[in-house]
Design an enzyme around this catalytic site. Structure first.
Site, PDB file in Angstrom:
ATOM      1  N   ASP A 166     -77.964 -57.577 -45.210  1.00  0.00           N
ATOM      2  CA  ASP A 166     -77.519 -58.586 -46.172  1.00  0.00           C
ATOM      3  C   ASP A 166     -76.483 -59.513 -45.533  1.00  0.00           C
ATOM      4  O   ASP A 166     -76.426 -59.630 -44.310  1.00  0.00           O
ATOM      5  CB  ASP A 166     -76.973 -57.882 -47.431  1.00  0.00           C
ATOM      6  CG  ASP A 166     -77.282 -58.679 -48.695  1.00  0.00           C
ATOM      7  OD1 ASP A 166     -76.835 -59.836 -48.778  1.00  0.00           O
ATOM      8  OD2 ASP A 166     -77.957 -58.157 -49.596  1.00  0.00           O
ATOM      9  N   HIS A 241     -73.320 -62.229 -51.679  1.00  0.00           N
ATOM     10  CA  HIS A 241     -74.593 -61.555 -51.991  1.00  0.00           C
ATOM     11  C   HIS A 241     -74.591 -60.094 -51.546  1.00  0.00           C
ATOM     12  O   HIS A 241     -74.962 -59.194 -52.301  1.00  0.00           O
ATOM     13  CB  HIS A 241     -75.725 -62.339 -51.323  1.00  0.00           C
ATOM     14  CG  HIS A 241     -77.107 -61.892 -51.667  1.00  0.00           C
ATOM     15  ND1 HIS A 241     -77.758 -60.888 -51.001  1.00  0.00           N
ATOM     16  CD2 HIS A 241     -77.987 -62.338 -52.593  1.00  0.00           C
ATOM     17  CE1 HIS A 241     -78.971 -60.734 -51.501  1.00  0.00           C
ATOM     18  NE2 HIS A 241     -79.138 -61.598 -52.477  1.00  0.00           N
ATOM     19  N   SER A 582     -83.278 -59.780 -55.770  1.00  0.00           N
ATOM     20  CA  SER A 582     -82.238 -59.231 -54.881  1.00  0.00           C
ATOM     21  C   SER A 582     -81.382 -58.221 -55.626  1.00  0.00           C
ATOM     22  O   SER A 582     -80.861 -57.287 -55.031  1.00  0.00           O
ATOM     23  CB  SER A 582     -81.294 -60.341 -54.398  1.00  0.00           C
ATOM     24  OG  SER A 582     -81.850 -61.071 -53.360  1.00  0.00           O
TER      25      SER A 582
END
Ligand SMILES: *[C@@H]1O[C@H](CO)[C@@H](O)[C@H](O)[C@H]1NC(C)=O
Ligand SMILES: *[C@@H]1O[C@H](CO)[C@@H](O)[C@H](O)[C@H]1NC(C)=O
Ligand SMILES: *[C@@H]1O[C@H](CO)[C@@H](O)[C@H](O)[C@H]1NC(C)=O
Ligand SMILES: *[C@@H]1O[C@H](CO)[C@@H](O)[C@H](O)[C@H]1NC(C)=O
Ligand SMILES: *[C@@H]1O[C@H](CO)[C@@H](O)[C@H](O)[C@H]1NC(C)=O
Ligand SMILES: *[C@@H]1O[C@H](CO)[C@@H](O)[C@H](O)[C@H]1NC(C)=O
Length: 792
Positions: A166, A241, A582
């Site tokens: 990530d 994220h 996600s």
């Protein structure tokens, strides 16, 4: 050349032939030289299993191959980017087309493919697809993983190490505190790599690994510009994220987590005592006027997977997508890395993508991957918009800003553009401040980012915005912490608002400040953005596999970025609310981590089977789960259903799959015996002809080229108590379905039973997909598999 000689030699003088030949040669040569100079790019050579060679021998062999292709030792050294040598073999190198094709032809090379940039499944990754995307991850009190009983049984996931690929992680987040965690499992081999503002001192018993991979990115986009991006050359997360996904999978308990008060509650991951190892592979691409925009290259991701397998992670969660068309498995870095992971007993969870509801948009399609779709949870943030004529539009918002309790003038962005251009999308610099000043602006979704539209309204002097869904967004609204007051409305309400503005000279609106409401019905609903089946590579394997929460999910955030990701937004939050597959992926991975803790000996296929066969099909109204469109959801929307971790912990039976099953699958999709030997180091003859792809021992069944009849087989393994299972069948329309035997008796755990599924066409589906299912039941365990059939 050959053509010239054959056609023209006899009629041409030697001199003119030579002239022509020289000219032709020169042109070819010139073209070659320029492509060589311009078009070097990163290729990944995949050489299969690792063999027993030590890493230095492997490197030497890679070097020899590169030297042969590039012409010298020096050139080979320059070209090399990564050796993959711990868990499988291969290398990434910067090569010209010719050099790459030389390597492709070398013995032992299974594939040699360009390293592509992949995207996070977030709302803000606008650049690569030019349409709005959603992000996903989740920590909410209503998440299916928040069952205390299961947590106790699974020791809160304490023995499980989840590896994530990530954008990095924010180690200081409360979600990654390690209080009440036992010591790090001794088998752990990973490290916390020293780098910019992150080193071993930032790791603890929760965050036990942190590495970064940037070489593939820098080859593609040039050196990372630290000044312009604000990035950290370390696993520290600038974007947010990766912090969000990590905390969803395995964040610790954090009371009073919320975004500007919205979604307030105790944040926690699926495995609250699980361990996290972050492999930072995603980096920002400039320019990014609309906020962050990350790319993750395949060369970097494969290096991360090579290390992660070696480090000893138990499970990977990869919320990274791919653009269509999908490449075959030996040319897809995630599929390659995941294959070697599952051979080591490591389950791999991936997001299905945010390109729905269009059919055949799902990615991460390899049958050894758990491919996760996104659903809503039963929480909403109502913020109605009341039109001047009294009509109330249901809106939703997590904007921290409020409009006064009165009516304000309302205009449509489509008629507020500069120089009378169409600014309905509220893209950057499109609105005319003269028309917008002091007004509420209705902006349409579609191009650009949702938060960027709000920024544009604010820049142009607007006081608030209403974000209108286009018909393709339907009823579903995805929320963001806007930079001004505002609310988001569904497609039907958008039509009403547009009509109202058109018909009323002095259109007005009042926006009611948002609140958090739980217990919303129906939920879950499959998100419109969630990518759909059928599987575009192998339609005889149903994808996605399962669904998990991925809409408006609260989870930890970086302190180095705003909640919107807009560069001009300087706000900071500890928890952010975002949406996407996600966010769904680490939910499913968190559930998988609990199963791994309860059943440490289960294979990745068994974990996947347990999650699939126990998938939930009904919503909180006790009716079939629907898609955002209102239509009943099917296997192409949510695979086998919504993850149901409690049931999955005790599934009764599992459809296991071992190396041999996947090898037969590889034979069937066209790999030769010799290639399979390279991939795995194991001999397997693809002759006689292997069974069909439909025969892979998968927990769901697809037969998409059904002529008259076909029989597929499955084998189930008893992981429950002794007992007798009966089967019930729900045949797809026009198909007769018979399962033999229709009763399976099991004595001990571990016993296996084979059965046949006979499909016969009674009425052709004329090229359309039809859906059914079959279910084994022993009085306690429901073991269900969806069936998809297409007949001519
Ligand atoms: C860690 O990295 C920093 C720069 O980021 C460097 O100054 C320091 O010497 C490094 N420490 C070790 C132990 O490598
Ligand atoms: C690790 O980072 C901390 C805090 O940034 C710093 O104080 C320390 O010197 C670093 N340690 C090493 C070995 O670089
Ligand atoms: C990096 O970004 C800064 C600020 O945008 C810019 O001034 C500088 O020229 C960039 N450096 C390189 C090497 O591109
Ligand atoms: C969140 O909930 C807790 C407990 O109910 C409460 O004490 C706290 O004030 C709430 N925080 C916000 C911002 O609403
Ligand atoms: C308000 O205007 C809209 C658009 O014309 C219309 O659909 C709606 O019915 C009106 N509401 C009332 C209460 O008249
Ligand atoms: C399975 O079928 C047998 C025979 O019809 C029946 O006696 C038994 O009760 C069934 N078991 C379950 C769990 O439905």
């Amino acid at each position: 050349m050959a053509t010239i000689r054959r056609c023209n030699y006899s009629t041409m003088s030697i001199a003119s032939y030579l002239r022509l030949w020289l000219r032709f040669f020169y042109i070819l040569h010139a073209v070659d030289a320029s492509t060589a100079a311009q078009a070097k790019q990163v290729y990944i050579a995949y050489l299969g299993h690792r063999s027993s060679l030590d890493p230095s021998r492997i490197e030497a062999e890679h070097h020899q191959m590169l030297a042969a292709a590039t012409g010298s030792d020096v050139a080979a050294k320059d070209a090399l980017i990564y050796h993959y040598k711990h868990s499988f073999r291969g290398f990434a190198a910067k090569l010209s087309k010719d050099e790459a094709s030389t390597i492709s032809r070398m013995a032992g090379v299974l594939s040699n493919f360009p390293s592509k940039g992949r995207t996070l499944q977030t709302t803000r990754s606008w650049q690569f697809l030019d349409v709005e995307k959603e992000t996903s991850i989740n920590i909410n009190p209503n998440s299916p993983t928040s069952n205390y009983y299961l947590w106790l049984k699974a020791k809160f996931g304490r023995d499980v190490i989840i590896g994530l690929l990530d954008t990095g992680i924010w180690p200081e987040s409360k979600s990654f505190q390690d209080d009440s965690l036992s010591p790090i499992p001794r088998r752990w081999n990973g490290i916390c790599e020293n780098g910019s503002q992150l080193n071993a001192s930032h790791c603890n018993r929760k965050l036990i690994g942190a590495r970064m991979y940037v070489k593939g990115y820098e080859q593609m986009f040039g050196p990372l510009n630290i000044t312009a991006t604000g990035e950290y050359l370390s696993a520290r997360d600038k974007d947010g994220h990766g912090t969000h996904t990590s905390s969803t999978a395995a964040g610790n308990f954090v009371a009073d987590a919320n975004t500007y008060g919205f979604g307030n509650g105790t944040a926690k991951g699926g495995a609250p005592r699980g361990r996290i190892s972050m492999y930072k592979t995603c980096w920002p691409v400039l320019p990014n006027p609309e906020g962050d925009n990350s790319v993750c290259t395949e060369a970097d991701m494969l290096a991360a997977l090579d290390d992660g397998i070696h480090d000893g992670v138990d499970l990977f969660s990869i919320s990274i997508g791919n653009s269509n068309p999908q490449r075959i498995f030996s040319e897809d870095a995630i599929a390659i890395g995941a294959f070697h992971a599952i051979l080591k007993g490591i389950a791999v969870f991936c997001s299905a993508g945010n390109d729905g509801p269009t059919a055949a948009t799902a990615f991460n399609l390899a049958p050894w991957i758990v491919t996760v779709a996104a659903t809503t949870i039963d929480r909403s943030f109502p913020s109605p918009a009341i039109l001047g004529n009294g009509t109330v539009l249901k809106g939703e918002s997590i904007s921290p800003y409020k409009l006064g309790d009165q009516f304000y003038p309302l205009i449509f962005a489509g008629s507020a553009g500069m120089d009378n251009t169409d600014a309905s999308q509220c893209l950057s610099s499109s609105l005319d401040p003269v028309k917008v000043k002091g007004k509420v602006v209705l902006c349409m979704r579609g191009q650009g980012t949702r938060v960027g539209k709000g920024r544009e309204v604010l820049n142009a002097g607007g006081i608030a915005y209403i974000l209108g869904n286009s018909p393709s967004n339907g009823r579903e609204v995805s929320l963001d912490a806007y930079v001004l007051p505002g609310t988001a409305i569904n497609a039907d309400d958008t039509v009403i608002a547009q009509e109202y503005i058109r018909l009323c000279r002095n259109a007005q609106v009042k926006i009611v400040p948002a609140t958090t409401v739980v217990g919303i019905k129906p939920a879950p609903v499959v998100a419109a953005f969630s990518s759909r089946g059928p599987n575009s590579l192998n339609p005889d394997i149903i994808k996605p596999d399962i669904a998990a929460p991925g809409v408006n999910i609260v989870a930890a955030w970086t302190k180095a970025n705003s909640p919107t990701g807009l560069p001009s937004d300087h706000r900071r939050v500890a928890y952010n609310i975002i949406s996407g597959t996600s966010m769904a992926c680490p939910h499913a991975a968190g559930a998988g981590a609990l199963l791994k803790n309860i059943h440490p000996t289960w294979s990745p296929a068994a974990i996947k089977s347990a999650l699939m066969t126990t998938g939930k099909l009904v919503n909180n109204l006790n009716q079939p789960i629907t898609s955002a469109s209102g239509k009943e959801a099917g296997p192409f929307d949510f695979g086998s259903g919504e993850v149901n971790p409690i049931a999955a912990a005790d599934p009764g039976l599992v459809y296991d799959a071992k190396l041999k099953d996947y090898l037969l699958f590889l034979c069937k999709v066209g790999y030769k015996s010799s290639e399979i030997k390279l991939i795995t180091g194991k001999k397997l003859s693809c002759d006689p002809k292997p069974p069909s792809i439909s025969d892979l021992n998968y927990p769901s069944v697809a037969v998409t080229n059904l002529k008259k009849f076909k029989t597929v087989t499955r084998t189930v393994t008893n992981v429950g108590s002794m007992g007798t299972y009966n089967v019930t069948v729900q045949a797809p329309p026009g198909i007769s379905l018979e399962i033999t035997p229709n009763t399976l008796q099991f004595g001990a755990q571990g016993e296996r039973r084979r059965f046949k599924i006979k499909l016969r066409v009674s009425q052709s589906s004329k090229g359309k997909y039809v859906f059914g299912s079959y279910t084994w039941f022993d009085g306690a365990h429901v073991v269900r598999s969806p069936i998809v059939v297409k007949s001519r």
